[in-house]
Design a protein around this motif. Structure first.
Motif, PDB file in Angstrom:
ATOM      1  N   ILE A  47      -2.293  -2.739 -11.903  1.00  0.00           N
ATOM      2  CA  ILE A  47      -2.059  -3.103 -10.508  1.00  0.00           C
ATOM      3  C   ILE A  47      -1.502  -1.883  -9.761  1.00  0.00           C
ATOM      4  N   LYS A  48      -2.208  -1.418  -8.747  1.00  0.00           N
ATOM      5  CA  LYS A  48      -1.722  -0.319  -7.925  1.00  0.00           C
ATOM      6  C   LYS A  48      -0.707  -0.853  -6.924  1.00  0.00           C
ATOM      7  N   ILE A  49       0.494  -0.250  -6.935  1.00  0.00           N
ATOM      8  CA  ILE A  49       1.593  -0.715  -6.095  1.00  0.00           C
ATOM      9  C   ILE A  49       2.100   0.454  -5.253  1.00  0.00           C
ATOM     10  N   LEU A  50       2.249   0.213  -3.965  1.00  0.00           N
ATOM     11  CA  LEU A  50       2.832   1.209  -3.060  1.00  0.00           C
ATOM     12  C   LEU A  50       4.030   0.585  -2.370  1.00  0.00           C
ATOM     13  N   GLY A  51       5.189   1.227  -2.496  1.00  0.00           N
ATOM     14  CA  GLY A  51       6.384   0.793  -1.778  1.00  0.00           C
ATOM     15  C   GLY A  51       6.667   1.744  -0.633  1.00  0.00           C
ATOM     16  N   VAL A  52       6.836   1.204   0.557  1.00  0.00           N
ATOM     17  CA  VAL A  52       7.062   2.016   1.753  1.00  0.00           C
ATOM     18  C   VAL A  52       8.431   1.662   2.343  1.00  0.00           C
ATOM     19  N   SER A  53       9.271   2.653   2.515  1.00  0.00           N
ATOM     20  CA  SER A  53      10.634   2.432   3.006  1.00  0.00           C
ATOM     21  C   SER A  53      10.642   2.086   4.485  1.00  0.00           C
ATOM     22  N   ILE A 108       8.530  -2.361   2.068  1.00  0.00           N
ATOM     23  CA  ILE A 108       7.262  -3.081   2.160  1.00  0.00           C
ATOM     24  C   ILE A 108       6.451  -2.741   0.918  1.00  0.00           C
ATOM     25  N   PHE A 109       5.900  -3.753   0.282  1.00  0.00           N
ATOM     26  CA  PHE A 109       5.050  -3.506  -0.888  1.00  0.00           C
ATOM     27  C   PHE A 109       3.599  -3.838  -0.571  1.00  0.00           C
ATOM     28  N   ARG A 110       2.737  -2.890  -0.855  1.00  0.00           N
ATOM     29  CA  ARG A 110       1.290  -3.098  -0.798  1.00  0.00           C
ATOM     30  C   ARG A 110       0.776  -3.031  -2.232  1.00  0.00           C
ATOM     31  N   PHE A 111       0.041  -4.053  -2.674  1.00  0.00           N
ATOM     32  CA  PHE A 111      -0.478  -4.032  -4.036  1.00  0.00           C
ATOM     33  C   PHE A 111      -1.895  -4.578  -4.059  1.00  0.00           C
ATOM     34  N   GLU A 112      -2.693  -4.022  -4.943  1.00  0.00           N
ATOM     35  CA  GLU A 112      -4.117  -4.332  -4.972  1.00  0.00           C
ATOM     36  C   GLU A 112      -4.428  -5.259  -6.141  1.00  0.00           C
ATOM     37  N   VAL A 113      -5.048  -6.390  -5.809  1.00  0.00           N
ATOM     38  CA  VAL A 113      -5.341  -7.432  -6.796  1.00  0.00           C
ATOM     39  C   VAL A 113      -6.765  -7.940  -6.594  1.00  0.00           C
ATOM     40  N   ASP A 114      -7.587  -7.848  -7.625  1.00  0.00           N
ATOM     41  CA  ASP A 114      -8.923  -8.459  -7.609  1.00  0.00           C
ATOM     42  C   ASP A 114      -9.727  -8.096  -6.355  1.00  0.00           C
TER      43      ASP A 114
END
Length: 218
Positions: free
Chosen positions: A80-86, A102-108
């Motif tokens: 799972i690719k996860i990006l946390g943005v302050s 803020i968390f952006r994560f890629e699923v399916d």
């Protein structure tokens, strides 16, 4: 994938391959009993924590031995690719209520974005970091977070396909925040699921605002 609204800002996202992601688990009874939701009580492989307030960071309420992400930056866990943005919990660069991730994560094949307790709109550079966003999990109760006007501005800047409201007034949240109906006033594309859980596929992503019922109401 399946998305289950546990309550407050806590969701359980289960991928097609079975990986379980929980966002912002709350501590039952915190803030002098204001959080009345039943314990999270779900197993997870990954837990995302937007900030350290008790109604968003009670990792102990999650079952299993999950990997915990509570900082900004990019990483991949269990594929799972996860990006946390302050960001901040207020409009004063955190001087009132602190920071927020803020968390952006890629699923399916879909990009999900959980705003945590965002307290302000986003500049173009931050919005660009997060886009594209297919599913946006957004606080809509105001007072401690964004107002309805700021919510509209965030939707305009992120352009999600689907918005799922969170952090609104219910029997489980005895805070001075607004019910979800206030956010929905005047909106045309509103989907009332009538349940706490929904199955979503990238090939047929619903559009508009989807309201899920909190699963762990007292």
């Amino acid at each position: 994938m399946r998305i289950k609204y546990i309550g407050h800002s806590c969701f359980l996202v289960t991928t097609g391959s079975g990986t379980r992601i929980i966002t912002d688990p709350y501590e039952p009874g915190c803030y002098d009993g204001a959080v009345k939701y039943r314990p999270v009580g779900q197993e997870a492989d990954i837990v995302l924590v937007s900030h350290g307030h008790a109604d968003h960071s009670h990792i102990a309420s999650v079952l299993g031995s999950p990997s915990v992400v509570q900082e900004s930056g990019a990483k991949t866990i269990d594929g799972i690719k996860i990006l946390g943005v302050s960001t901040y919990h207020d409009t004063s660069e955190g001087s009132e209520r602190g920071s927020n991730i803020i968390f952006r994560f890629e699923v399916d094949g879909l990009a999900l974005c959980h705003l945590g307790d965002i307290g302000h709109t986003l500049d173009d550079a931050t919005a660009h970091q997060l886009k594209p966003v297919d599913i946006l999990m957004m606080p809509v109760g105001g007072f401690f977070t964004i107002s309805s006007e700021e919510a509209d501005a965030l939707i305009d800047s992120l352009r999600p396909g689907l918005v799922i409201p969170m952090h609104f007034k219910t029997e489980g949240a005895d805070f001075p925040i607004a019910p979800v109906e206030d956010f929905l006033t005047g909106r045309k594309e509103v989907l009332w699921e009538g349940d706490s859980e929904v199955e979503i596929e990238a090939s047929r992503l619903p559009e508009g605002v989807m309201v899920l019922n909190p699963a762990n109401l007292p």
